[in-house]
Design a protein around this motif. Structure first.
Motif, PDB file in Angstrom:
ATOM      1  N   LEU A  42       0.854  -1.185   0.000  1.00  0.00           N
ATOM      2  CA  LEU A  42       0.000   0.000   0.000  1.00  0.00           C
ATOM      3  C   LEU A  42       0.890   1.235   0.000  1.00  0.00           C
ATOM      4  CD1 LEU A  42      -2.525  -1.073   2.795  1.00  0.00           C
ATOM      5  CD2 LEU A  42      -2.867  -1.276   0.327  1.00  0.00           C
ATOM      6  N   GLN A  43       0.687   2.116  -0.983  1.00  0.00           N
ATOM      7  CA  GLN A  43       1.435   3.367  -1.038  1.00  0.00           C
ATOM      8  C   GLN A  43       0.474   4.517  -1.253  1.00  0.00           C
ATOM      9  OE1 GLN A  43       5.342   3.819  -2.956  1.00  0.00           O
ATOM     10  NE2 GLN A  43       4.876   1.925  -4.028  1.00  0.00           N
ATOM     11  N   GLN A  44       0.539   5.506  -0.364  1.00  0.00           N
ATOM     12  CA  GLN A  44      -0.292   6.694  -0.490  1.00  0.00           C
ATOM     13  C   GLN A  44      -1.770   6.289  -0.591  1.00  0.00           C
ATOM     14  OE1 GLN A  44       1.687   9.707  -3.247  1.00  0.00           O
ATOM     15  NE2 GLN A  44       2.780   7.842  -3.814  1.00  0.00           N
ATOM     16  N   VAL A  45      -2.253   5.640   0.445  1.00  0.00           N
ATOM     17  CA  VAL A  45      -3.613   5.100   0.468  1.00  0.00           C
ATOM     18  C   VAL A  45      -4.335   5.624   1.699  1.00  0.00           C
ATOM     19  CG1 VAL A  45      -5.015   3.004   0.618  1.00  0.00           C
ATOM     20  CG2 VAL A  45      -2.935   3.017  -0.778  1.00  0.00           C
ATOM     21  N   ASP A  46      -5.559   6.085   1.505  1.00  0.00           N
ATOM     22  CA  ASP A  46      -6.410   6.546   2.606  1.00  0.00           C
ATOM     23  C   ASP A  46      -7.723   5.771   2.593  1.00  0.00           C
ATOM     24  OD1 ASP A  46      -4.538   8.575   3.199  1.00  0.00           O
ATOM     25  OD2 ASP A  46      -5.451   9.906   1.710  1.00  0.00           O
ATOM     26  N   PHE A  47      -8.212   5.438   3.781  1.00  0.00           N
ATOM     27  CA  PHE A  47      -9.536   4.839   3.979  1.00  0.00           C
ATOM     28  C   PHE A  47      -9.645   3.449   3.340  1.00  0.00           C
ATOM     29  CE2 PHE A  47     -10.210   9.512   3.636  1.00  0.00           C
ATOM     30  CZ  PHE A  47     -10.559   9.761   4.955  1.00  0.00           C
ATOM     31  N   ILE A  48      -8.987   2.492   3.951  1.00  0.00           N
ATOM     32  CA  ILE A  48      -9.078   1.109   3.500  1.00  0.00           C
ATOM     33  C   ILE A  48      -9.191   0.210   4.722  1.00  0.00           C
ATOM     34  CG2 ILE A  48      -6.570   0.702   3.452  1.00  0.00           C
ATOM     35  CD1 ILE A  48      -7.028  -0.980   0.921  1.00  0.00           C
ATOM     36  N   GLU A  49      -9.881  -0.913   4.562  1.00  0.00           N
ATOM     37  CA  GLU A  49      -9.979  -1.916   5.608  1.00  0.00           C
ATOM     38  C   GLU A  49      -9.379  -3.219   5.095  1.00  0.00           C
ATOM     39  OE1 GLU A  49     -13.817  -2.324   7.385  1.00  0.00           O
ATOM     40  OE2 GLU A  49     -14.252  -0.173   7.292  1.00  0.00           O
ATOM     41  N   VAL A  50      -8.476  -3.794   5.903  1.00  0.00           N
ATOM     42  CA  VAL A  50      -7.800  -5.035   5.541  1.00  0.00           C
ATOM     43  C   VAL A  50      -8.102  -6.035   6.649  1.00  0.00           C
ATOM     44  CG1 VAL A  50      -5.574  -6.109   5.016  1.00  0.00           C
ATOM     45  CG2 VAL A  50      -6.010  -3.719   4.345  1.00  0.00           C
ATOM     46  N   ASN A  51      -8.983  -6.997   6.377  1.00  0.00           N
ATOM     47  CA  ASN A  51      -9.528  -7.848   7.432  1.00  0.00           C
ATOM     48  C   ASN A  51      -9.459  -9.331   7.076  1.00  0.00           C
ATOM     49  OD1 ASN A  51     -10.400  -5.409   8.636  1.00  0.00           O
ATOM     50  ND2 ASN A  51     -12.362  -5.531   7.553  1.00  0.00           N
ATOM     51  N   ASP A  52      -9.147 -10.158   8.064  1.00  0.00           N
ATOM     52  CA  ASP A  52      -9.308 -11.619   7.978  1.00  0.00           C
ATOM     53  C   ASP A  52      -8.584 -12.240   6.796  1.00  0.00           C
ATOM     54  OD1 ASP A  52     -11.294 -12.285  10.207  1.00  0.00           O
ATOM     55  OD2 ASP A  52     -12.309 -10.651   9.161  1.00  0.00           O
ATOM     56  N   ASN A  53      -7.447 -11.696   6.431  1.00  0.00           N
ATOM     57  CA  ASN A  53      -6.661 -12.274   5.342  1.00  0.00           C
ATOM     58  C   ASN A  53      -5.567 -13.178   5.913  1.00  0.00           C
ATOM     59  OD1 ASN A  53      -7.729 -10.578   2.954  1.00  0.00           O
ATOM     60  ND2 ASN A  53      -7.192  -9.045   4.493  1.00  0.00           N
ATOM     61  N   GLU A  54      -5.163 -14.165   5.117  1.00  0.00           N
ATOM     62  CA  GLU A  54      -4.078 -15.059   5.500  1.00  0.00           C
ATOM     63  C   GLU A  54      -2.944 -14.923   4.490  1.00  0.00           C
ATOM     64  OE1 GLU A  54      -5.072 -19.112   6.699  1.00  0.00           O
ATOM     65  OE2 GLU A  54      -7.192 -18.556   6.600  1.00  0.00           O
ATOM     66  N   PHE A  55      -1.742 -14.716   5.017  1.00  0.00           N
ATOM     67  CA  PHE A  55      -0.543 -14.630   4.189  1.00  0.00           C
ATOM     68  C   PHE A  55       0.426 -15.715   4.668  1.00  0.00           C
ATOM     69  CE2 PHE A  55      -2.379 -10.417   4.423  1.00  0.00           C
ATOM     70  CZ  PHE A  55      -2.339  -9.968   3.111  1.00  0.00           C
ATOM     71  N   TYR A  56       0.761 -16.629   3.780  1.00  0.00           N
ATOM     72  CA  TYR A  56       1.654 -17.725   4.142  1.00  0.00           C
ATOM     73  C   TYR A  56       2.853 -17.725   3.205  1.00  0.00           C
ATOM     74  CZ  TYR A  56       3.482 -22.501   4.408  1.00  0.00           C
ATOM     75  OH  TYR A  56       4.311 -23.596   4.513  1.00  0.00           O
ATOM     76  N   PHE A  57       4.055 -17.651   3.798  1.00  0.00           N
ATOM     77  CA  PHE A  57       5.294 -17.713   3.035  1.00  0.00           C
ATOM     78  C   PHE A  57       5.834 -19.135   3.123  1.00  0.00           C
ATOM     79  CE2 PHE A  57       4.715 -13.269   3.626  1.00  0.00           C
ATOM     80  CZ  PHE A  57       5.341 -12.646   2.554  1.00  0.00           C
ATOM     81  N   ASP A  58       5.732 -19.852   2.028  1.00  0.00           N
ATOM     82  CA  ASP A  58       6.147 -21.251   1.947  1.00  0.00           C
ATOM     83  C   ASP A  58       7.607 -21.304   1.508  1.00  0.00           C
ATOM     84  OD1 ASP A  58       6.137 -23.972   1.880  1.00  0.00           O
ATOM     85  OD2 ASP A  58       5.010 -24.148   0.016  1.00  0.00           O
ATOM     86  N   GLU A  59       8.240 -22.394   1.836  1.00  0.00           N
ATOM     87  CA  GLU A  59       9.638 -22.560   1.445  1.00  0.00           C
ATOM     88  C   GLU A  59       9.878 -24.043   1.211  1.00  0.00           C
ATOM     89  OE1 GLU A  59      13.091 -24.289   2.103  1.00  0.00           O
ATOM     90  OE2 GLU A  59      12.372 -23.692   4.099  1.00  0.00           O
ATOM     91  N   ASP A  60      10.002 -24.419  -0.067  1.00  0.00           N
ATOM     92  CA  ASP A  60      10.205 -25.830  -0.380  1.00  0.00           C
ATOM     93  C   ASP A  60      11.486 -26.066  -1.175  1.00  0.00           C
ATOM     94  OD1 ASP A  60       9.607 -24.913  -2.902  1.00  0.00           O
ATOM     95  OD2 ASP A  60       7.585 -25.769  -2.933  1.00  0.00           O
ATOM     96  N   SER A  61      12.331 -25.045  -1.250  1.00  0.00           N
ATOM     97  CA  SER A  61      13.566 -25.181  -2.033  1.00  0.00           C
ATOM     98  C   SER A  61      14.790 -25.366  -1.156  1.00  0.00           C
ATOM     99  CB  SER A  61      13.766 -23.938  -2.906  1.00  0.00           C
ATOM    100  OG  SER A  61      13.939 -22.788  -2.089  1.00  0.00           O
ATOM    101  N   GLY A  62      14.620 -25.418   0.159  1.00  0.00           N
ATOM    102  CA  GLY A  62      15.749 -25.618   1.057  1.00  0.00           C
ATOM    103  C   GLY A  62      16.245 -24.359   1.727  1.00  0.00           C
ATOM    104  N   SER A  63      15.846 -23.192   1.208  1.00  0.00           N
ATOM    105  CA  SER A  63      16.259 -21.940   1.847  1.00  0.00           C
ATOM    106  C   SER A  63      15.229 -20.875   1.531  1.00  0.00           C
ATOM    107  CB  SER A  63      17.640 -21.501   1.357  1.00  0.00           C
ATOM    108  OG  SER A  63      17.603 -21.224  -0.035  1.00  0.00           O
ATOM    109  N   ALA A  64      15.034 -19.980   2.486  1.00  0.00           N
ATOM    110  CA  ALA A  64      14.096 -18.876   2.291  1.00  0.00           C
ATOM    111  C   ALA A  64      14.854 -17.641   1.817  1.00  0.00           C
ATOM    112  CB  ALA A  64      13.368 -18.578   3.599  1.00  0.00           C
TER     113      ALA A  64
END
Length: 960
Positions: free
Chosen positions: A445-467
């Motif tokens: 988000l850059q230069q943003v007014d009046f937003i709602e960010v709710n109930d989201n899931e962010f998952y960073f997976d790592e299956d290559s041996g290193s993040a």
């Protein structure tokens, strides 16, 4: 009525160079969901057009109708056409009576045409109409004409079917092959759109149709828009079909049916674009878009010339478009929407994830969004999954799944830039999985007014041996008046140990609430940089990481009273930490009152607080007995309190480092709060402050930024009412189409009602387009005034000067001026300033650089001094070392090859990216050298040259 013939697969004569109609039947996809899509497409291939007709191209001795260069009325023909007989049509065949062709094999002479006159009806059933490798003009239906096409083939036309105002159209189970345009309302070759909206009376739904290029579109005929297919831009294969459907200022034509059978799905493939819509209304259901031709050039802020649009499933300008139950596979741009109302529901969007142009790919891209609904879609990959720029209308991005495995740095799942949402924007219930992330962002988000960010899931997976490093789930700069509730962020454990991985990071963002968020397994879980006044952190759970909570100072977030946050682990570098200068002052204005008396609660204060001078018995964390907030607590009030702001203005905090910069930023943020909430002017102290600063550079610059991030000259309520009316009418017409597809007994009644609704829709559409034109014209006038005002401001410090420079470039950008190489260099300089040097200018410059380099914002703001502390050197700005010229790097910006020249022997050359990662090392042992950078994405890089006792670093910008 359609004939109920015994349907068999199409049989074509054997003749030289016969074309194969079916596309390739396999799509190589890695992830399971993509395999499912491929399976569905395979099923679609198994369905065939139900026809018995053969191609006429192998016929000998075809019966000739008409004469080259002349018109001929079908009523003058002394005989009726016979099924199975081959005919050759020359000139223009005019349909001046109602006629049905069944089983006709019709070859069209080059440049010939079939014209259905007003008040006449042409029906094609089981027909094959083709130019046999010569281009003909196509079938045109005049005003009040009727054209029905069933189970037929239309091939090698310029515009296979061209519809005019008030034509009656029905189409199903037909193939449009090797045509420049399949179905057109309006003409893409016209310089201007029709003045009045063209209304199409469609009976039922267009289903079971295929639009594709089997080989190439034939060479243009003599009076065509093109004398021959152009060869530039080189990435565009002009001899492939341009679009399945083109709409120019029209209403009433819709494509497909929702939740239809596999056989009823439309397919658009081996073509350049799917749907192109200008100032039109269209609903798109049950259609598969895949295997498009050509590539995509770098984007410009304005639209490319119409006929150079490429690799878009949907390209929408000032239109109302609704896409439901479609699949978009292996295409570079899922949807591009400019000044449009856009609805995307239940679609699967798989964006191309290989090739040199990956950095150009987008799932959904909008500019000046008027109304956006993105609900229950699956959006896989794309350098930006969803990208919104300059959005001001209602926006909802809800219940979508994002699966991302983009390998190029600085990609984002959702990015929103320059947005002041009215009346609301919400990002909710989305799931985003980022695979092997490296410099990847979930939500930017850059230069943003009046937003709602709710109930989201962010998952960073790592299956290559290193993040990887420098990832962020939610990364924001200059965000105000917004809520972040119940978001869940977690990662595989390896992300903890990689630098710059953040759960949430906010820079210079005020009046925001963070309620009941959970962050686990990132290097830093929560981070705030610079002035983030009036921040509320409520009942958030901070789990594993190196640093749970960080304030980069000098800075502040405001006091946190009994907010019940849970610090669930011991952290390697700090449960809470203040980094940078002025730690005591930062702690004093960002004090936590914690409460650990709730029975069974996890600790509500962080273990291991640093530096020691601000520990709980110092000035930062203080125990006060009571009951802390929980997730059952109502939202905190993020509206700035006038009395608190009055105290703030009268007694600004004093910092022992960078105090002047912090004072300027705090005043600028209060000034912006008053622009966003004019009721604050009722406070006499604040009103006096506003009046005083309004005539100073600070107030002028913040006001200019406010105006450049807004649209002007429109009554929002009036426009919104018109938009609501268009959405209701469009949905109602689509509903009537679904009823008519069942051929009800009262079809005539429904058709009459549809005509009335389309007429009303056309009127509303024209009013709305007028609103957009007025808004655009007035906004450009305001932007020009802002530019003129900015240019004469006499700044008083470096922060104001940077701000002025960035805003002037932003004004030029909005006015349509091309930013030069030196502009790019100036932007790059500003972006890499530390927050206390650049202030809001950094976010403005980063937003512009996003377009110039097809990149995104930096995950982590640069520290002071800027690493790796480059010395800027360009061919026209030579760096002097003890009076001698040392090294020149050119061209800069560069595309593929970078040359390096020096007056002394160069021992080594190193290329690093913006995160200081080493990419290339060479030892030229010469005074000149070159490196190939064609494989690297657009962005900011650094070249370090080393010689005896001389080492020089220069910034390099790559563009693609």
């Amino acid at each position: 009525m359609r004939n109920n013939l015994n349907k068999v697969e199409v049989i074509r004569d054997d003749y030289p160079n016969q074309k194969t109609r079916e596309p390739n039947k396999g799509v190589s996809l890695i992830q399971f969901r993509r395999l499912v899509i491929a399976f569905i497409i395979c099923l679609c291939f198994q369905s065939t057009i139900s026809a018995t007709v053969q191609s006429p191209c192998g016929c000998l001795g075809a019966t000739v109708i008409g004469r080259t260069g002349h018109s001929y009325d079908i009523s003058d023909l002394p005989y009726s056409l016979t099924a199975g007989t081959c005919y050759l049509i020359k000139g223009i065949l005019v349909i001046d009576k109602d006629i049905t062709w069944n089983g006709m094999r019709i070859q069209m002479e080059e440049e010939s045409k079939i014209l259905v006159e007003a008040n006449n009806h042409l029906t094609l059933e089981d027909c094959y109409v083709t130019g046999c490798d010569d281009m003909w003009q196509g079938i045109e239906a005049e005003t009040y004409a009727t054209l029905w096409i069933f189970e037929s083939f239309i091939e090698s036309a310029n515009i296979a079917v061209e519809l005019n105002h008030l034509t009656f159209f029905e189409c199903g189970d037909s193939e449009f092959i090797d045509n420049y345009v399949g179905i057109s309302v309006g003409n893409p070759f016209d310089e201007e759109l029709p003045h009045d909206a063209l209304q199409i009376s469609q009976k039922g739904q267009i289903t079971g149709c295929k639009f594709y290029t089997d080989d190439v579109v034939p060479d243009p005929y003599s009076i065509h828009h093109y004398s021959s297919w152009p060869t530039t831009p080189s990435h565009i294969p002009f001899d492939q079909g341009f679009a399945a459907i083109y709409l120019g200022h029209s209403a009433g034509l819709n494509l497909g049916e929702e939740d239809g059978s596999v056989a009823n799905r439309n397919k658009i493939y081996q073509i350049r674009n799917g749907i192109i819509s200008f100032e039109s209304d269209i609903n798109i259901y049950g259609t598969d878009f895949y295997d498009f031709e050509g590539s995509l050039s770098r984007y410009k802020f304005d639209q490319p010339p119409v006929l150079e649009v490429n690799q878009h499933a949907l390209y929408s300008i000032s239109s109302n478009v609704k896409m439901v139950d479609n699949t978009i596979t292996d295409i570079m741009i899922g949807a591009y929407c400019w000044e449009s109302m856009s609805t995307f529901i239940d679609n699967t969007i798989d964006i191309k994830n290989t090739g040199a142009d990956l950095i150009l790919t987008r799932g959904i891209r909008t500019y000046f969004n008027q109304n956006l609904i993105v609900d229950n879609n699956e959006i896989n990959d794309g350098y930006h999954g969803i990208f919104l720029q300059s959005s001001f209308g209602p926006t909802s991005i809800i219940n979508n799944d994002f699966d991302r495995s983009v390998t190029i740095d600085h990609n984002s799942g959702i990015e929103i830039l320059d947005a002041r949402f009215t009346p609301y924007a919400i990002i909710e219930d989305n799931y985003m999985e980022i695979n092997n992330g490296n410099e990847s962002i979930g939500l930017a988000l850059q230069q943003v007014d009046f937003i709602e960010v709710n109930d989201n899931e962010f998952y960073f997976d790592e299956d290559s041996g290193s993040a990887g490093d420098s990832n962020g789930a939610i990364v924001s700069s200059l965000v105000a008046n917004s809520f972040f509730r119940d978001n869940d962020i977690w990662a595989d454990a390896n992300y903890i140990d990689e630098a710059g991985n953040h759960g949430m990071i906010f820079t210079n963002s005020v009046n925001n609430a963070f309620r009941c968020n959970s962050i686990d397994s990132m290097s830093t879980l929560f981070r705030f940089v610079m002035d983030c006044y009036n921040t509320h952190i409520v009942a958030s759970a901070l789990e594993r990481g190196r640093i749970a909570f960080e304030i980069s100072g000098p800075g502040e977030i405001g006091p946190q009273r009994h907010h019940g946050n849970e610090w669930l682990h011991h952290y390697n570098n700090g449960g809470a930490i203040i980094t940078g200068g002025a730690a005591i002052q930062t702690a004093a204005v960002s004090r936590f009152w914690y409460d650990d008396t709730v029975t069974g609660a996890e600790p509500q204060y962080p273990l291991d607080i640093r530096p020691t001078a601000v520990q709980p018995d110092g000035v930062w964390f203080r125990f006060v007995e009571g009951i802390g907030y929980t997730c059952a607590t109502e939202d905190p009030d993020i509206s700035p309190d006038p009395d608190s702001l009055e105290v703030r203005i009268l007694d600004l905090p004093q910092f022992d480092t960078l105090n002047d910069q912090m004072t300027w930023m705090m005043k600028a943020n209060v000034f912006k709060m008053m622009l966003l909430d004019t009721s604050l002017e009722d406070n006499s102290t604040l009103d006096s402050f506003f009046d005083a600063e309004a005539v100073n550079p600070l107030g002028k610059l913040v006001s200019a930024h406010f105006d450049l991030n807004n649209r002007h000259g429109i009554d929002f309520k009036e426009k919104q009412n018109t938009q609501d009316s268009i959405l209701i009418l469009s949905n109602y017409i689509a509903y009537i189409d679904s009823l008519l597809s069942t051929s009800p007994n009262d079809s005539a009644t429904w058709i009459s009602l549809r005509l009335l609704k389309v007429d009303t829709l056309a009127q509303r559409l024209e009013s709305w387009v007028d609103f957009l034109n007025d808004e655009s014209s007035e906004s450009l006038d305001v932007y020009q005034d802002v530019s003129d005002s900015l240019s004469v401001i006499s700044t008083t410090n470096d922060m104001e000067e940077y701000y002025q420079d960035a805003l002037l470039l932003k004004a030029d950008f909005l006015l349509g001026d091309t930013l030069s190489t030196s502009d790019s260099s100036d932007l790059a300089d500003i972006v890499q300033l530390c927050p206390w040097e650049g202030g809001p200018a950094i976010s403005v410059a980063q937003g512009l650089l996003t377009f110039l380099t097809d990149s995104t914002m930096n995950v982590e703001p640069y520290d002071c001094p800027v690493p790796p502390s480059p010395v800027i050197s360009y061919p026209d700005h030579i760096h002097q070392n003890d009076g001698a010229r040392i090294t020149t790097v050119y061209p800069n910006p560069a595309i593929d090859i970078v040359n390096i020249r020096s007056e002394i022997l160069i021992n080594s050359v190193e290329l690093r990216d913006a995160s200081n990662k080493l990419l290339i090392t060479i030892q030229p042992n010469s005074t000149h050298s070159s490196i190939d950078v064609s494989s690297f994405p657009a962005g900011i890089y650094f070249i370090t040259t080393s010689a005896v006792e001389v080492k020089e670093t220069q910034r390099l910008i790559l563009v693609k």
